[in-house]
Design a protein around this motif. Sequence first.
Motif, PDB file in Angstrom:
ATOM      1  N   ALA A   1      58.429  89.031   7.688  1.00  0.00           N
ATOM      2  CA  ALA A   1      57.635  89.850   6.784  1.00  0.00           C
ATOM      3  C   ALA A   1      57.308  91.186   7.434  1.00  0.00           C
ATOM      4  O   ALA A   1      57.197  91.295   8.659  1.00  0.00           O
ATOM      5  N   CYS A   2      57.153  92.216   6.617  1.00  0.00           N
ATOM      6  CA  CYS A   2      56.767  93.538   7.122  1.00  0.00           C
ATOM      7  C   CYS A   2      55.304  93.533   7.526  1.00  0.00           C
ATOM      8  O   CYS A   2      54.476  92.841   6.935  1.00  0.00           O
ATOM      9  N   GLY A   3      54.984  94.331   8.523  1.00  0.00           N
ATOM     10  CA  GLY A   3      53.606  94.500   8.947  1.00  0.00           C
ATOM     11  C   GLY A   3      52.946  95.649   8.225  1.00  0.00           C
ATOM     12  O   GLY A   3      53.482  96.177   7.242  1.00  0.00           O
TER      13      GLY A   3
ATOM     14  N   VAL B   1      57.449  93.359  15.603  1.00  0.00           N
ATOM     15  CA  VAL B   1      56.200  92.668  15.916  1.00  0.00           C
ATOM     16  C   VAL B   1      56.261  92.171  17.351  1.00  0.00           C
ATOM     17  O   VAL B   1      57.298  91.693  17.815  1.00  0.00           O
ATOM     18  N   GLN B   2      55.153  92.321  18.069  1.00  0.00           N
ATOM     19  CA  GLN B   2      55.059  91.927  19.473  1.00  0.00           C
ATOM     20  C   GLN B   2      53.842  91.031  19.658  1.00  0.00           C
ATOM     21  O   GLN B   2      52.773  91.289  19.114  1.00  0.00           O
ATOM     22  N   LEU B   3      54.033  89.982  20.436  1.00  0.00           N
ATOM     23  CA  LEU B   3      52.969  89.017  20.713  1.00  0.00           C
ATOM     24  C   LEU B   3      52.590  89.099  22.188  1.00  0.00           C
ATOM     25  O   LEU B   3      53.457  89.059  23.063  1.00  0.00           O
ATOM     26  N   PHE B   4      51.273  89.223  22.449  1.00  0.00           N
ATOM     27  CA  PHE B   4      50.750  89.315  23.809  1.00  0.00           C
ATOM     28  C   PHE B   4      49.667  88.257  24.016  1.00  0.00           C
ATOM     29  O   PHE B   4      49.021  87.810  23.064  1.00  0.00           O
ATOM     30  N   ARG B   5      49.465  87.890  25.293  1.00  0.00           N
ATOM     31  CA  ARG B   5      48.397  86.956  25.647  1.00  0.00           C
ATOM     32  C   ARG B   5      47.621  87.495  26.835  1.00  0.00           C
ATOM     33  O   ARG B   5      48.202  87.999  27.797  1.00  0.00           O
ATOM     34  N   CYS B   6      46.312  87.374  26.754  1.00  0.00           N
ATOM     35  CA  CYS B   6      45.473  87.777  27.870  1.00  0.00           C
ATOM     36  C   CYS B   6      45.740  86.846  29.054  1.00  0.00           C
ATOM     37  O   CYS B   6      45.823  85.626  28.881  1.00  0.00           O
ATOM     38  N   PRO B   7      45.874  87.396  30.268  1.00  0.00           N
ATOM     39  CA  PRO B   7      46.148  86.526  31.422  1.00  0.00           C
ATOM     40  C   PRO B   7      44.960  85.663  31.821  1.00  0.00           C
ATOM     41  O   PRO B   7      45.122  84.686  32.546  1.00  0.00           O
TER      42      PRO B   7
ATOM     43  N   ARG C   1      50.826  92.998  17.768  1.00  0.00           N
ATOM     44  CA  ARG C   1      51.009  94.430  17.557  1.00  0.00           C
ATOM     45  C   ARG C   1      52.234  94.667  16.675  1.00  0.00           C
ATOM     46  O   ARG C   1      53.318  94.179  16.968  1.00  0.00           O
ATOM     47  N   TRP C   2      52.030  95.438  15.607  1.00  0.00           N
ATOM     48  CA  TRP C   2      53.118  95.826  14.718  1.00  0.00           C
ATOM     49  C   TRP C   2      53.505  97.265  15.022  1.00  0.00           C
ATOM     50  O   TRP C   2      52.651  98.111  15.230  1.00  0.00           O
TER      51      TRP C   2
ATOM     52  N   LEU D   1      52.452  81.531   7.442  1.00  0.00           N
ATOM     53  CA  LEU D   1      52.866  81.340   8.824  1.00  0.00           C
ATOM     54  C   LEU D   1      53.871  82.422   9.205  1.00  0.00           C
ATOM     55  O   LEU D   1      54.936  82.534   8.597  1.00  0.00           O
ATOM     56  N   LEU D   2      53.533  83.215  10.206  1.00  0.00           N
ATOM     57  CA  LEU D   2      54.437  84.252  10.694  1.00  0.00           C
ATOM     58  C   LEU D   2      55.305  83.731  11.826  1.00  0.00           C
ATOM     59  O   LEU D   2      56.525  83.919  11.837  1.00  0.00           O
ATOM     60  N   LEU D   3      54.689  83.052  12.786  1.00  0.00           N
ATOM     61  CA  LEU D   3      55.374  82.701  14.020  1.00  0.00           C
ATOM     62  C   LEU D   3      54.812  81.406  14.586  1.00  0.00           C
ATOM     63  O   LEU D   3      53.609  81.166  14.524  1.00  0.00           O
ATOM     64  N   THR D   4      55.686  80.593  15.128  1.00  0.00           N
ATOM     65  CA  THR D   4      55.287  79.420  15.902  1.00  0.00           C
ATOM     66  C   THR D   4      55.853  79.555  17.303  1.00  0.00           C
ATOM     67  O   THR D   4      57.061  79.789  17.468  1.00  0.00           O
ATOM     68  N   ALA D   5      54.994  79.446  18.308  1.00  0.00           N
ATOM     69  CA  ALA D   5      55.415  79.472  19.702  1.00  0.00           C
ATOM     70  C   ALA D   5      55.237  78.067  20.272  1.00  0.00           C
ATOM     71  O   ALA D   5      54.165  77.482  20.165  1.00  0.00           O
ATOM     72  N   ASP D   6      56.282  77.547  20.865  1.00  0.00           N
ATOM     73  CA  ASP D   6      56.290  76.175  21.358  1.00  0.00           C
ATOM     74  C   ASP D   6      56.780  76.178  22.794  1.00  0.00           C
ATOM     75  O   ASP D   6      57.737  76.879  23.135  1.00  0.00           O
ATOM     76  N   GLY D   7      56.136  75.411  23.648  1.00  0.00           N
ATOM     77  CA  GLY D   7      56.550  75.352  25.031  1.00  0.00           C
ATOM     78  C   GLY D   7      57.862  74.633  25.242  1.00  0.00           C
ATOM     79  O   GLY D   7      58.541  74.850  26.245  1.00  0.00           O
TER      80      GLY D   7
END
Length: 240
Positions: free
Chosen positions: A27-29, A36-42, A56-57, A170-176
């Motif tokens: 989907a468009c942002g 689209v970029q996904l970040f995580r705080c350390p 972030r789009w 649902l945009l994204l699923t992140a799985d280990g």
Amino acid sequence: PWPRGQDGPVPFVALAQFFRRDIPGLACGPGGADLVQLFRCPWVHGPYPDRRYTLRWRDAMRTERAERFLGTPPEAPLLRWEHELPEPCVLHPEEVDTYPWAEGHTLPASLIARIDAWDDARAAEHGPDAVSYQYDLSIPPGWRIGGCPTWASTGPMAIGCASCGSPMRLLLTADGYETDGGSHSWAPLEDRDPDLSGTESIPGSPSVARPTRLRFGRDQDLHVFVCPAEPGHAPRWVLA
């Protein structure tokens, strides 16, 4: 993005980026953004402790033609665990059909009963390598764009936009894990041992099972939901 650390700002850890040109279903942002970029705080936050993410789009063309880039990528601070820093990976998107998680009100009760009966019959006939709806037919493991969410640890949840109340998409699923013993049918042929079959054909090496090296929660899926009514509304993060 730069969260505040004890000794000043520290960089967020980049987890993934996706271009709409590579994933037509993305989907468009806001403003038609197509990257689209996904970040995580350390760091972890709060008493539990919690992870904090940011989405972030961007406009891909403007980003790729930017006049200035950082000469040296920012380094993540010293992390406690190996799985907090992702292993660089190249994505090879593949389009698959997904179907709802069969629990609660995600499907009619009569259909869920039929699925359960079919699963039981398959297990009785074929044993531990039997194909099941939940693990082999409905939703693949690994990172996914769109499709249906998994609810293995929480049960189905209604996710509404905090700003307007619209049901979120649902945009994204992140799985280990890209594969496991319960969903072995999704493992790529090139990752299998051709001399073996079923779960025994899948090597247990981290490079196959966990190519990104990441973990989310207690080996849960991280679901990123966005508002379909207004792309600019804040996303929601759900561990399930």
